[in-house]
Scaffold this motif. Structure first.
Motif, PDB file in Angstrom:
ATOM      1  N   ASP A 167       0.791  -1.235   0.000  1.00  0.00           N
ATOM      2  CA  ASP A 167       0.000   0.000   0.000  1.00  0.00           C
ATOM      3  C   ASP A 167       0.818   1.277   0.000  1.00  0.00           C
ATOM      4  OD1 ASP A 167      -2.648  -1.113  -0.076  1.00  0.00           O
ATOM      5  OD2 ASP A 167      -2.318  -1.785   1.975  1.00  0.00           O
ATOM      6  N   GLN A 168       2.082   1.199  -0.374  1.00  0.00           N
ATOM      7  CA  GLN A 168       2.860   2.428  -0.526  1.00  0.00           C
ATOM      8  C   GLN A 168       3.943   2.210  -1.572  1.00  0.00           C
ATOM      9  OE1 GLN A 168       4.576   3.053   3.450  1.00  0.00           O
ATOM     10  NE2 GLN A 168       6.578   2.648   2.596  1.00  0.00           N
ATOM     11  N   ALA A 169       4.477   3.313  -2.053  1.00  0.00           N
ATOM     12  CA  ALA A 169       5.584   3.274  -3.010  1.00  0.00           C
ATOM     13  C   ALA A 169       6.669   4.216  -2.515  1.00  0.00           C
ATOM     14  CB  ALA A 169       5.112   3.695  -4.397  1.00  0.00           C
ATOM     15  N   THR A 170       7.906   3.736  -2.543  1.00  0.00           N
ATOM     16  CA  THR A 170       9.055   4.594  -2.255  1.00  0.00           C
ATOM     17  C   THR A 170       9.731   4.883  -3.588  1.00  0.00           C
ATOM     18  OG1 THR A 170       9.342   3.619  -0.072  1.00  0.00           O
ATOM     19  CG2 THR A 170      11.206   4.832  -0.978  1.00  0.00           C
ATOM     20  N   ILE A 171       9.806   6.163  -3.930  1.00  0.00           N
ATOM     21  CA  ILE A 171      10.281   6.583  -5.248  1.00  0.00           C
ATOM     22  C   ILE A 171      11.595   7.325  -5.083  1.00  0.00           C
ATOM     23  CG2 ILE A 171       9.697   7.901  -7.324  1.00  0.00           C
ATOM     24  CD1 ILE A 171       6.721   7.539  -6.452  1.00  0.00           C
ATOM     25  N   LYS A 172      12.615   6.895  -5.834  1.00  0.00           N
ATOM     26  CA  LYS A 172      13.954   7.476  -5.715  1.00  0.00           C
ATOM     27  C   LYS A 172      14.363   8.109  -7.037  1.00  0.00           C
ATOM     28  CE  LYS A 172      15.173   3.868  -2.407  1.00  0.00           C
ATOM     29  NZ  LYS A 172      16.082   2.756  -2.075  1.00  0.00           N
ATOM     30  N   LEU A 173      14.787   9.371  -6.951  1.00  0.00           N
ATOM     31  CA  LEU A 173      15.257  10.102  -8.128  1.00  0.00           C
ATOM     32  C   LEU A 173      16.725  10.460  -7.928  1.00  0.00           C
ATOM     33  CD1 LEU A 173      12.278  12.592  -8.654  1.00  0.00           C
ATOM     34  CD2 LEU A 173      12.538  10.271  -9.535  1.00  0.00           C
ATOM     35  N   PRO A 174      17.620   9.964  -8.781  1.00  0.00           N
ATOM     36  CA  PRO A 174      19.035  10.302  -8.651  1.00  0.00           C
ATOM     37  C   PRO A 174      19.303  11.728  -9.106  1.00  0.00           C
ATOM     38  CG  PRO A 174      18.687   9.007 -10.623  1.00  0.00           C
ATOM     39  CD  PRO A 174      17.363   9.065  -9.914  1.00  0.00           C
ATOM     40  N   PRO A 175      20.467  12.278  -8.769  1.00  0.00           N
ATOM     41  CA  PRO A 175      20.817  13.613  -9.266  1.00  0.00           C
ATOM     42  C   PRO A 175      20.710  13.657 -10.789  1.00  0.00           C
ATOM     43  CG  PRO A 175      22.385  12.915  -7.602  1.00  0.00           C
ATOM     44  CD  PRO A 175      21.514  11.721  -7.890  1.00  0.00           C
ATOM     45  N   GLY A 176      20.137  14.743 -11.298  1.00  0.00           N
ATOM     46  CA  GLY A 176      20.008  14.918 -12.740  1.00  0.00           C
ATOM     47  C   GLY A 176      18.752  14.310 -13.337  1.00  0.00           C
TER      48      GLY A 176
END
Length: 200
Positions: free
Chosen positions: A28-37
């Motif tokens: 029931d959740q999402a962990t979203i990761k965005l790298p630099p750039g």
């Protein structure tokens, strides 16, 4: 090309320029990761049946709630509540010199499993299209598949500027998505596939 079965996969990573990793390990959740750039953005959208909660765990995000931009949201800012029907969008902060990974957790009320189902289908559809290549049927019908997914999973993308009245935005979005559903039936593009999630 056969679709990739991902019912047991918990982590999805998409390549640059919209580099993003979705971790669906916690129900029931999402962990979203965005790298630099990363140029990834959630895109402006709203939910008609779900209140959404957005929490920055590390890094800094730019969050837009119905036309108002909060450019530097960090972990100290706590949970952002997005009421049903509120247009919202988030991405990496555009502040110069920001070189850390942005990690954001999302969940909804009600907790009905739809968050995981949505992101599993979204990533599977996009990654299969990328794997097929630019000239493939999957790539040519990618937007149609996504519009069908949005229609079925309470994810209403904004097609007009936030300066338009909400009811006109709603009519425009529902018209585009409804047309996509009709065309999708003709072309066999549904946006949701049993092999992309457990149906039992």
């Amino acid at each position: 090309m056969a679709r990739t079965r991902t019912s047991d996969q918990k982590i999805f990573t998409r390549p640059a320029p919209s580099a993003v990793t979705y971790d669906l390990s916690i129900p029931d959740q999402a962990t979203i990761k965005l790298p630099p750039g990363s140029a990834w953005t959630s895109g402006p959208h709203w939910h008609s049946r779900h209140t959404e909660f957005i929490q920055v765990l590390s890094g800094r995000a730019e969050v837009m709630l119905h036309g108002t931009v909060m450019p530097t949201v960090g972990a100290a800012d706590g949970v952002i509540i997005v009421p049903r029907g509120t247009v919202h969008e988030w991405r990496r902060s555009q502040d110069a010199g920001l070189d850390s990974e942005l990690v954001v957790r999302e969940w909804t009320d009600p907790k009905d499993g739809q968050k995981e189902t949505f992101f599993r289908n979204l990533n599977s559809i996009i990654l299969d299209a990328i794997k097929g290549g630019d000239g493939s049927w999957r790539m040519r019908t990618l937007n149609l598949e996504l519009m069908n997914l949005f229609w079925r999973m309470d994810n209403w993308p904004l097609f007009l500027s936030t300066s338009w009245p909400g009811f006109i935005q709603g009519i425009a979005t529902r018209t585009v998505l409804w047309g996509s559903v009709i065309l999708g039936k003709v072309l066999g593009c549904r946006g949701l596939y049993g092999e992309y999630y457990d149906t039992e």
